[in-house]
Design a protein around this motif. Structure first.
Motif, short mmCIF file in Angstrom:
data_model
loop_
_atom_site.label_atom_id
_atom_site.label_comp_id
_atom_site.label_asym_id
_atom_site.label_seq_id
_atom_site.Cartn_x
_atom_site.Cartn_y
_atom_site.Cartn_z
N GLY A 30 -11.45 -19.54 8.90
CA GLY A 30 -11.62 -18.75 7.70
C GLY A 30 -10.45 -17.79 7.49
O GLY A 30 -9.50 -17.76 8.27
N THR A 31 -10.54 -16.99 6.43
CA THR A 31 -9.52 -15.98 6.12
C THR A 31 -10.22 -14.72 5.67
O THR A 31 -11.14 -14.77 4.86
N GLU A 32 -9.76 -13.58 6.18
CA GLU A 32 -10.31 -12.31 5.72
C GLU A 32 -9.62 -11.93 4.40
O GLU A 32 -8.49 -12.35 4.15
N PRO A 33 -10.29 -11.18 3.54
CA PRO A 33 -9.67 -10.79 2.27
C PRO A 33 -8.41 -9.94 2.52
O PRO A 33 -8.37 -9.12 3.44
N ALA A 34 -7.42 -10.14 1.68
CA ALA A 34 -6.15 -9.39 1.80
C ALA A 34 -6.42 -7.89 1.74
O ALA A 34 -7.27 -7.43 0.98
N THR A 36 -7.83 -5.90 3.83
CA THR A 36 -9.07 -5.37 4.40
C THR A 36 -9.02 -5.23 5.92
O THR A 36 -9.89 -4.58 6.50
N GLY A 37 -8.05 -5.82 6.57
CA GLY A 37 -8.01 -5.83 8.03
C GLY A 37 -7.49 -4.54 8.63
O GLY A 37 -6.62 -3.88 8.06
N LYS A 38 -8.02 -4.19 9.80
CA LYS A 38 -7.65 -2.92 10.43
C LYS A 38 -6.22 -2.89 10.93
O LYS A 38 -5.69 -1.80 11.16
N PHE A 39 -5.55 -4.03 11.09
CA PHE A 39 -4.19 -4.02 11.58
C PHE A 39 -3.14 -4.23 10.48
O PHE A 39 -1.95 -4.26 10.77
N ASP A 40 -3.56 -4.35 9.23
CA ASP A 40 -2.61 -4.56 8.14
C ASP A 40 -1.57 -3.44 8.08
O ASP A 40 -0.38 -3.69 7.99
N LYS A 41 -2.00 -2.21 8.16
CA LYS A 41 -1.08 -1.07 8.07
C LYS A 41 -0.95 -0.35 9.42
O LYS A 41 -0.67 0.83 9.48
N ASN A 66 6.43 -4.83 7.99
CA ASN A 66 5.68 -4.63 6.74
C ASN A 66 6.14 -5.66 5.72
O ASN A 66 7.20 -5.51 5.11
N SER A 67 5.32 -6.67 5.51
CA SER A 67 5.67 -7.71 4.53
C SER A 67 5.04 -7.43 3.17
O SER A 67 5.42 -8.05 2.18
N GLY A 68 4.05 -6.54 3.14
CA GLY A 68 3.36 -6.25 1.88
C GLY A 68 2.41 -7.35 1.45
O GLY A 68 1.93 -7.33 0.31
N CYS A 69 2.08 -8.30 2.33
CA CYS A 69 1.25 -9.45 1.94
C CYS A 69 -0.24 -9.17 2.02
O CYS A 69 -1.03 -9.96 1.53
N GLY A 70 -0.64 -8.07 2.68
CA GLY A 70 -2.06 -7.77 2.80
C GLY A 70 -2.68 -8.16 4.12
O GLY A 70 -3.87 -7.94 4.35
N TRP A 71 -1.90 -8.80 4.99
CA TRP A 71 -2.32 -9.16 6.33
C TRP A 71 -1.23 -8.72 7.31
O TRP A 71 -0.07 -8.58 6.92
#
Length: 148
Positions: A30-34, A36-41, A66-71
């Motif tokens: 699966g994929t988590e929504p862009a 929303t993940g605790k490690f994105d930032k 930091n790619s800015g992609c949401g993941w």
């Protein structure tokens, strides 16, 4: 066709140690929504991101950008930690990445996007597939899959 990974568990055994969300992503691809993940930032100066399923070291904090992609995005993995597979779902060809220790789905890797990184790759990883340790020494030890 199942692959042979050092850590082998049945679906029920995985369900016993993973949350329903982790199971959906790690075991069912699966994929988590862009965004929303605790490690994105999450941008620590040191440490290691490990597989949430088996605790094998996957990425050093210094690999993250930091790619800015949401993941969470990494330009490289710890050598041998990530296995690549061709993914032809959704009518396109992508490169899936999985944990080399347990086969858990991490996300996808993209090349040639022009990021100013040493590899010009972006490992786009679901946060829920990861855990984090501030100890760099975790990268020196390959995950045994049985640590709690």
């Amino acid at each position: 066709m199942p692959e042979n990974y050092p850590v082998q568990k049945s679906a029920n055994e995985w369900r016993a140690v993973l949350s329903p969300q982790q199971f959906r992503i790690l075991r069912e691809k699966g994929t988590e929504p862009a965004g929303t993940g605790k490690f994105d930032k999450h941008y620590p100066s040191a440490g290691v991101y490990t597989c949430a399923g088996c605790h094998a070291p996957l990425y050093k904090a210094s690999h993250k950008f930091n790619s800015g992609c949401g993941w969470p995005a990494y330009f490289d993995s710890i050598p041998g930690a990530v296995t690549r597979h061709e993914d032809r779902t959704f009518g396109m060809t992508r490169t899936e990445i999985v944990c080399s220790n347990c086969g858990g789905h991490l996300g996808h890797v993209f090349k040639g996007e022009g990021f100013n990184t040493p590899t010009d790759e972006r490992h786009c990883v679901n946060s829920i597939s990861l855990s984090f340790s501030e100890e760099d020494s975790a990268a020196e030890k390959k995950g045994d899959g049985e640590r709690k």
